[in-house]
Design an enzyme around this catalytic site. Structure first.
Site, PDB file in Angstrom:
ATOM      1  N   ASP A  17      43.654  69.570  68.864  1.00 53.57           N
ATOM      2  CA  ASP A  17      42.347  69.972  69.391  1.00 53.57           C
ATOM      3  C   ASP A  17      42.048  69.157  70.657  1.00 53.57           C
ATOM      4  OD1 ASP A  17      42.104  67.566  67.930  1.00 53.57           O
ATOM      5  OD2 ASP A  17      40.027  67.957  67.346  1.00 53.57           O
ATOM      6  N   HIS A 248      44.516  56.970  68.036  1.00 59.31           N
ATOM      7  CA  HIS A 248      44.559  57.822  66.842  1.00 59.31           C
ATOM      8  C   HIS A 248      45.782  58.736  66.840  1.00 59.31           C
ATOM      9  CE1 HIS A 248      40.628  56.553  65.436  1.00 59.31           C
ATOM     10  NE2 HIS A 248      40.051  56.920  66.565  1.00 59.31           N
TER      11      HIS A 248
HETATM   12  C1  BDR Z   1      40.495  62.042  65.339  1.00 57.80           C
HETATM   13  O1  BDR Z   1      39.297  62.731  65.691  1.00 57.80           O
HETATM   14  C2  BDR Z   1      39.405  63.281  66.973  1.00 57.80           C
HETATM   15  O2  BDR Z   1      38.235  63.077  67.708  1.00 57.80           O
HETATM   16  C3  BDR Z   1      40.589  62.608  67.617  1.00 57.80           C
HETATM   17  O3  BDR Z   1      41.229  63.483  68.534  1.00 57.80           O
HETATM   18  C4  BDR Z   1      41.470  62.274  66.459  1.00 57.80           C
HETATM   19  O4  BDR Z   1      42.331  63.341  66.144  1.00 57.80           O
HETATM   20  C5  BDR Z   1      40.169  60.576  65.077  1.00 57.80           C
HETATM   21  O5  BDR Z   1      39.282  60.444  64.016  1.00 57.80           O
HETATM   22 CA    CA Z   2      42.750  65.176  67.713  1.00 59.38          CA
END
Ligand code: BDR
Ligand code: CA
Length: 322
Positions: A17, A248
């Site tokens: 995403d 992340h």
């Molecule tokens: C996840 O949430 C999204 O905002 C980031 O892309 C990542 O996949 C981290 O909690």
């Molecule tokens: Ca993500």
């Protein structure tokens, strides 16, 4: 030079995403010869799905990889309305509101779930799914094709929080909270699953100094990173985070490249699908895995718990400079 003896690159599909950290993970994978990115599939999450699809195509354009297909997926969770874009984290356009050229092409004719099924069944046992957004597309693929797990090499998922608090609520991590019903289905799939959750991603820090250093790298991937990462860093600074960013989504890629930098425990996982304060919490069965109703039929998930942050961030920056 002879390729004899070199291991074939591992085929992956990144379900994403984009999203600032999604862009970094995609660049990381594309610059890694150990991996063969055979497709991107998109999902709502950090932004609406059509925005995420445009961004996925743009990211590939910037990396010079317009040959990689992008299949658009779900625009909303399985069983609830979309919670809405995380524009305060990623910008309204999902990429720090940096003006970007129009995407060079339309998405693939197949939707994400059918694309995943098509590619996995065509190469049984070879493909690893790397979901770094809400797990809706993967759940839909499992519902459409229940035998899918037996044809997967596995899944390496960014999502969840086993032994730490959430980031989207006190209980839950953002990708899981965006579709708990999908996540519970996916963590029950009978294939090897690695959970790259907040337990390690919030302890993997790319510092402001390291982010500033990216400006000296000349390639287009690094130039985009230089434009988008400060926005993400400012979100962390203004929300009590580090002077830098939590890494992340790229954690899935560094785990695939260098699992020796991680430690893990192995437990079945359920996701809280209730409507109260615990919604979206990923629950490992640490003590009663063999007897607890709801957990006992589930295969153990590899839950990452420790990380050598310096090593994996250095690896990502080295690949960004290639
Ligand atoms: C996840 O949430 C999204 O905002 C980031 O892309 C990542 O996949 C981290 O909690
Ligand atoms: Ca993500």
């Amino acid at each position: 030079m002879s390729q004899q003896g070199a291991a074939a690159p591992r085929k992956i599909i990144i379900d994403t995403d984009p999203g600032i950290d999604d862009a970094m993970a995609i660049f990381f994978a594309l610059a890694s010869p150990e991996l063969d990115v055979i497709g991107l599939t998109t999902v709502f999450g950090n932004a609406h799905v059509d925005v995420c699809t445009d961004n996925a195509i743009r990211i590939l354009d910037i990396a010079g990889r317009a040959d990689i297909p992008v299949a658009q997926g779900a625009g909303r969770p399985l069983a609830m309305p979309y919670r809405g874009p995380a524009d305060f984290v990623h910008g309204v356009n999902g990429l720090a509101d940096v003006p970007l050229p129009a995407p060079s092409r339309a998405p693939h004719a197949l939707d994400a779930a059918h694309f995943i099924i098509d590619r996995v069944l065509a190469a049984p046992g070879e493909i690893t799914l790397v979901p770094v957004g809400p797990l809706t597309n993967i759940a839909l693929a499992l519902l459409l094709c229940p035998e899918l797990p037996q044809h997967l090499a596995g899944m390496v998922i960014m999502g969840g929080n086993a032994f730490v608090g959430g980031n989207a609520s006190p209980a839950a991590e953002a990708n899981i909270l965006n579709d708990p019903e999908a996540a519970d289905l996916v963590f029950g799939a009978d294939c090897p699953i690695v959970m790259c959750g907040l337990d390690v991603t919030e302890r993997t820090i790319m510092s402001s100094e390291q982010i500033a250093g990216i400006a000296a790298i000349g390639n287009p991937r690094a130039q985009l990173a230089t434009q988008i990462l400060p926005y993400y860093r400012d979100f962390h600074l203004s929300h009590g985070g580090p002077d830098g960013i939590h890494v992340h989504d790229s954690t899935c890629i560094s785990y695939l490249l260098a699992p020796q930098h991680y430690q893990a425990v192995h437990h079945p996982v359920r996701v809280d699908c209730g409507q109260s304060v615990g919604r979206g919490k990923t629950w490992p069965a640490t003590r009663h895995a063999l007897s607890a109703e709801g957990w006992k039929a589930r295969r153990a998930v590899t839950i990452l718990t420790e990380v050598d942050s310096a090593a994996v961030v250095a690896l990502e920056l080295e690949r960004l400079a290639r």
